[in-house]
Design an enzyme around this catalytic site. Structure first.
Site, PDB file in Angstrom:
ATOM      1  N   CYS A  47       0.880  -1.178   0.000  1.00  0.00           N
ATOM      2  CA  CYS A  47       0.000   0.000   0.000  1.00  0.00           C
ATOM      3  C   CYS A  47       0.914   1.223   0.000  1.00  0.00           C
ATOM      4  CB  CYS A  47      -0.972  -0.021   1.177  1.00  0.00           C
ATOM      5  SG  CYS A  47      -0.196   0.138   2.794  1.00  0.00           S
ATOM      6  N   ARG A  48       0.483   2.336   0.547  1.00  0.00           N
ATOM      7  CA  ARG A  48       1.327   3.536   0.543  1.00  0.00           C
ATOM      8  C   ARG A  48       2.458   3.428   1.553  1.00  0.00           C
ATOM      9  NH1 ARG A  48       1.511   8.257   3.330  1.00  0.00           N
ATOM     10  NH2 ARG A  48      -0.461   7.832   4.357  1.00  0.00           N
TER      11      ARG A  48
END
Length: 110
Positions: free
Chosen positions: A62-63
């Protein structure tokens, strides 16, 4: 956040031909992602999990690592062999690994 409950790998340990699952939102994906990643936002993973192969290790990103840790835990509990990519796309970008954008701009992590 998840203690030692979720196995993690560093971005440079993700093999070039590994199955990389990106669980970020659509706008984050469009801004920049790994070229061969598969995009299934975390909110739709439950209904789309059958799209994820069970016969190979799944590298989840993810980020920054929080959402992918959640996805990794859920996949492992459901029978997948999943591992969280530590630091997420921020670490991927920092390590200068290949990225592409879905628009005409330079790929970036948002």
């Amino acid at each position: 956040m998840f203690g030692g409950q979720v196995a993690e790998v560093l971005v440079n340990e993700v093999p070039e031909d590994g199955y990389l699952l990106d669980v970020r939102e659509d706008d984050e994906w469009r801004a920049g992602h790994a070229p061969d990643a598969v995009h299934i936002p975390l909110g739709t993973l439950g209904e789309r999990a059958a799209e994820v192969p069970k016969d190979k290790k799944v590298y989840v990103i993810c980020r920054a690592g929080g959402r992918s840790a959640q996805a990794t835990m859920a996949l492992n509990q459901a029978g997948w062999d999943a591992v969280n990519v530590a630091g997420g796309m921020q670490a991927w970008d920092h390590a200068a690994r290949d990225m592409k954008a879905e628009d005409d701009g330079e790929p970036r992590v948002i």
